[in-house]
Design a protein around this motif. Structure first.
Motif, PDB file in Angstrom:
ATOM      1  N   VAL A 116       0.856  -1.185   0.000  1.00  0.00           N
ATOM      2  CA  VAL A 116       0.000   0.000   0.000  1.00  0.00           C
ATOM      3  C   VAL A 116       0.889   1.230   0.000  1.00  0.00           C
ATOM      4  N   ASN A 117       0.665   2.120  -0.943  1.00  0.00           N
ATOM      5  CA  ASN A 117       1.424   3.365  -1.032  1.00  0.00           C
ATOM      6  C   ASN A 117       0.501   4.532  -0.695  1.00  0.00           C
ATOM      7  N   LEU A 118       0.772   5.177   0.449  1.00  0.00           N
ATOM      8  CA  LEU A 118      -0.058   6.275   0.928  1.00  0.00           C
ATOM      9  C   LEU A 118       0.594   7.603   0.569  1.00  0.00           C
ATOM     10  N   PRO A 119      -0.208   8.610   0.203  1.00  0.00           N
ATOM     11  CA  PRO A 119       0.356   9.893  -0.243  1.00  0.00           C
ATOM     12  C   PRO A 119       0.711  10.812   0.921  1.00  0.00           C
ATOM     13  N   ASP A 120       1.585  11.767   0.671  1.00  0.00           N
ATOM     14  CA  ASP A 120       1.968  12.739   1.692  1.00  0.00           C
ATOM     15  C   ASP A 120       0.870  13.765   1.970  1.00  0.00           C
ATOM     16  N   SER A 121      -0.228  13.691   1.230  1.00  0.00           N
ATOM     17  CA  SER A 121      -1.374  14.562   1.493  1.00  0.00           C
ATOM     18  C   SER A 121      -2.311  13.979   2.548  1.00  0.00           C
ATOM     19  N   LEU A 122      -2.122  12.712   2.893  1.00  0.00           N
ATOM     20  CA  LEU A 122      -3.054  12.009   3.774  1.00  0.00           C
ATOM     21  C   LEU A 122      -3.018  12.565   5.196  1.00  0.00           C
ATOM     22  N   ILE A 123      -4.206  12.742   5.798  1.00  0.00           N
ATOM     23  CA  ILE A 123      -4.319  13.270   7.154  1.00  0.00           C
ATOM     24  C   ILE A 123      -4.920  12.255   8.120  1.00  0.00           C
ATOM     25  N   SER A 124      -5.917  11.485   7.668  1.00  0.00           N
ATOM     26  CA  SER A 124      -6.661  10.636   8.592  1.00  0.00           C
ATOM     27  C   SER A 124      -6.956   9.264   8.006  1.00  0.00           C
ATOM     28  N   ILE A 125      -6.814   8.211   8.858  1.00  0.00           N
ATOM     29  CA  ILE A 125      -7.143   6.833   8.495  1.00  0.00           C
ATOM     30  C   ILE A 125      -8.141   6.329   9.527  1.00  0.00           C
ATOM     31  N   ASP A 126      -9.341   5.986   9.086  1.00  0.00           N
ATOM     32  CA  ASP A 126     -10.421   5.670  10.020  1.00  0.00           C
ATOM     33  C   ASP A 126     -10.474   4.177  10.366  1.00  0.00           C
ATOM     34  N   SER A 127     -11.433   3.836  11.193  1.00  0.00           N
ATOM     35  CA  SER A 127     -11.567   2.507  11.778  1.00  0.00           C
ATOM     36  C   SER A 127     -11.652   1.400  10.732  1.00  0.00           C
ATOM     37  N   ALA A 128     -10.868   0.325  10.954  1.00  0.00           N
ATOM     38  CA  ALA A 128     -10.918  -0.887  10.127  1.00  0.00           C
ATOM     39  C   ALA A 128     -10.652  -0.619   8.656  1.00  0.00           C
ATOM     40  N   ALA A 129      -9.976   0.460   8.345  1.00  0.00           N
ATOM     41  CA  ALA A 129      -9.722   0.821   6.938  1.00  0.00           C
ATOM     42  C   ALA A 129      -9.036  -0.309   6.184  1.00  0.00           C
ATOM     43  N   PHE A 130      -8.116  -1.024   6.868  1.00  0.00           N
ATOM     44  CA  PHE A 130      -7.379  -2.128   6.240  1.00  0.00           C
ATOM     45  C   PHE A 130      -7.553  -3.424   7.036  1.00  0.00           C
ATOM     46  N   ARG A 131      -8.720  -3.617   7.615  1.00  0.00           N
ATOM     47  CA  ARG A 131      -8.979  -4.839   8.376  1.00  0.00           C
ATOM     48  C   ARG A 131      -9.016  -6.054   7.455  1.00  0.00           C
ATOM     49  N   ASP A 132      -8.506  -7.179   7.954  1.00  0.00           N
ATOM     50  CA  ASP A 132      -8.482  -8.443   7.213  1.00  0.00           C
ATOM     51  C   ASP A 132      -7.687  -8.355   5.915  1.00  0.00           C
ATOM     52  N   CYS A 133      -6.677  -7.502   5.904  1.00  0.00           N
ATOM     53  CA  CYS A 133      -5.697  -7.473   4.809  1.00  0.00           C
ATOM     54  C   CYS A 133      -4.460  -8.212   5.335  1.00  0.00           C
ATOM     55  N   ASN A 134      -4.565  -9.531   5.422  1.00  0.00           N
ATOM     56  CA  ASN A 134      -3.609 -10.324   6.181  1.00  0.00           C
ATOM     57  C   ASN A 134      -2.243 -10.476   5.531  1.00  0.00           C
ATOM     58  N   SER A 135      -2.126 -10.130   4.258  1.00  0.00           N
ATOM     59  CA  SER A 135      -0.833 -10.207   3.577  1.00  0.00           C
ATOM     60  C   SER A 135      -0.061  -8.898   3.653  1.00  0.00           C
ATOM     61  N   LEU A 136      -0.670  -7.904   4.254  1.00  0.00           N
ATOM     62  CA  LEU A 136      -0.065  -6.572   4.333  1.00  0.00           C
ATOM     63  C   LEU A 136       0.881  -6.526   5.519  1.00  0.00           C
ATOM     64  N   ALA A 137       2.195  -6.598   5.228  1.00  0.00           N
ATOM     65  CA  ALA A 137       3.188  -6.728   6.289  1.00  0.00           C
ATOM     66  C   ALA A 137       3.855  -5.412   6.665  1.00  0.00           C
ATOM     67  N   LEU A 138       3.947  -4.470   5.733  1.00  0.00           N
ATOM     68  CA  LEU A 138       4.650  -3.209   5.993  1.00  0.00           C
ATOM     69  C   LEU A 138       3.952  -2.069   5.260  1.00  0.00           C
ATOM     70  N   VAL A 139       3.660  -0.995   5.983  1.00  0.00           N
ATOM     71  CA  VAL A 139       3.054   0.189   5.380  1.00  0.00           C
ATOM     72  C   VAL A 139       3.781   1.424   5.899  1.00  0.00           C
ATOM     73  N   ARG A 140       4.166   2.314   4.971  1.00  0.00           N
ATOM     74  CA  ARG A 140       4.746   3.589   5.369  1.00  0.00           C
ATOM     75  C   ARG A 140       3.628   4.581   5.655  1.00  0.00           C
ATOM     76  N   ILE A 141       3.664   5.177   6.859  1.00  0.00           N
ATOM     77  CA  ILE A 141       2.679   6.187   7.230  1.00  0.00           C
ATOM     78  C   ILE A 141       3.336   7.554   7.060  1.00  0.00           C
ATOM     79  N   PRO A 142       2.835   8.389   6.164  1.00  0.00           N
ATOM     80  CA  PRO A 142       3.447   9.708   5.951  1.00  0.00           C
ATOM     81  C   PRO A 142       3.365  10.579   7.201  1.00  0.00           C
TER      82      PRO A 142
END
Length: 199
Positions: free
Chosen positions: A121-147
């Motif tokens: 998952v590639n998140l943009p530098d414009s991102l401000i908020s990530i709400d509840s369960a946004a990526f729930r049950d994405c079990n293969s997602l091991a690393l995410v950069r949070i801007p």
């Protein structure tokens, strides 16, 4: 495109001219190619729930094309609740790569939940908020950069047991990961901006 527009299984190519997609417009078991979608400024809640939305395909082990990656255009500043969620249906989602382009500021409740094959998952530098369960049950997602632009993350935005967050030292995301028991590592760049403490 109006709310709850499509009522049977079909494959769609969304044209560049589309600017608004209503709630539940393509929900349930459609294939939707959004590779030309660049001018949309509003996508309603659950618009693509339980549908395969993709920008690119790749062949599977049987030589058949499957949805592989998805680009969300930055013209959509808010990703509404459940927009791309994929829950409890067969076949399972094959989406592996998600690119959210610059301009998006908010990811809603369960926006991308249920994509078990999602690994990048590639998140943009414009991102401000990530709400509840946004990526729930994405079990293969091991690393995410949070801007460092992010100043609000729901406690259950990700699955704690599967993921490590890449955060910038001194950022809100670093503080949040520590407070909420998420695995994290510092990215190569450190920041001095702690203005989020005053929000």
């Amino acid at each position: 495109l109006s709310d709850s527009m499509v009522t049977r299984k079909v494959t769609f190519q969304l044209p560049q001219s589309v600017s608004t997609i209503g709630k539940y417009a393509f929900s349930t078991s459609h294939w939707v190619n959004n590779s030309q979608l660049s001018n949309a400024n509003e996508i309603g809640e659950y618009a693509f729930q339980n549908s395969m939305v993709f920008t690119a395909l790749k062949p599977n082990d049987f030589g058949l094309a499957e949805p592989f990656s998805l680009n969300v255009p930055g013209s959509i500043t808010t990703i509404a609740d459940g927009t791309y969620s994929y829950r409890g249906i067969s076949p399972a989602s094959t989406l592996e790569i998600l690119n959210i382009q610059s301009g998006v500021t908010y990811i809603g409740i369960e926006a991308f939940s249920g994509h078990g094959a999602l690994r990048e998952v590639n998140l943009p530098d414009s991102l401000i908020s990530i709400d509840s369960a946004a990526f729930r049950d994405c079990n293969s997602l091991a690393l995410v950069r949070i801007p460092s632009s992010v100043t609000n993350i729901a406690e259950d935005a990700f699955d704690r047991e599967f993921i490590v967050l890449s955060v910038e030292n001194g950022s809100y995301a670093a503080f949040w990961a520590q407070e909420n028991g998420y695995g994290y590592k510092y990215s190569d760049t450190a920041i001095d901006d702690t203005s989020w403490l005053n929000d």
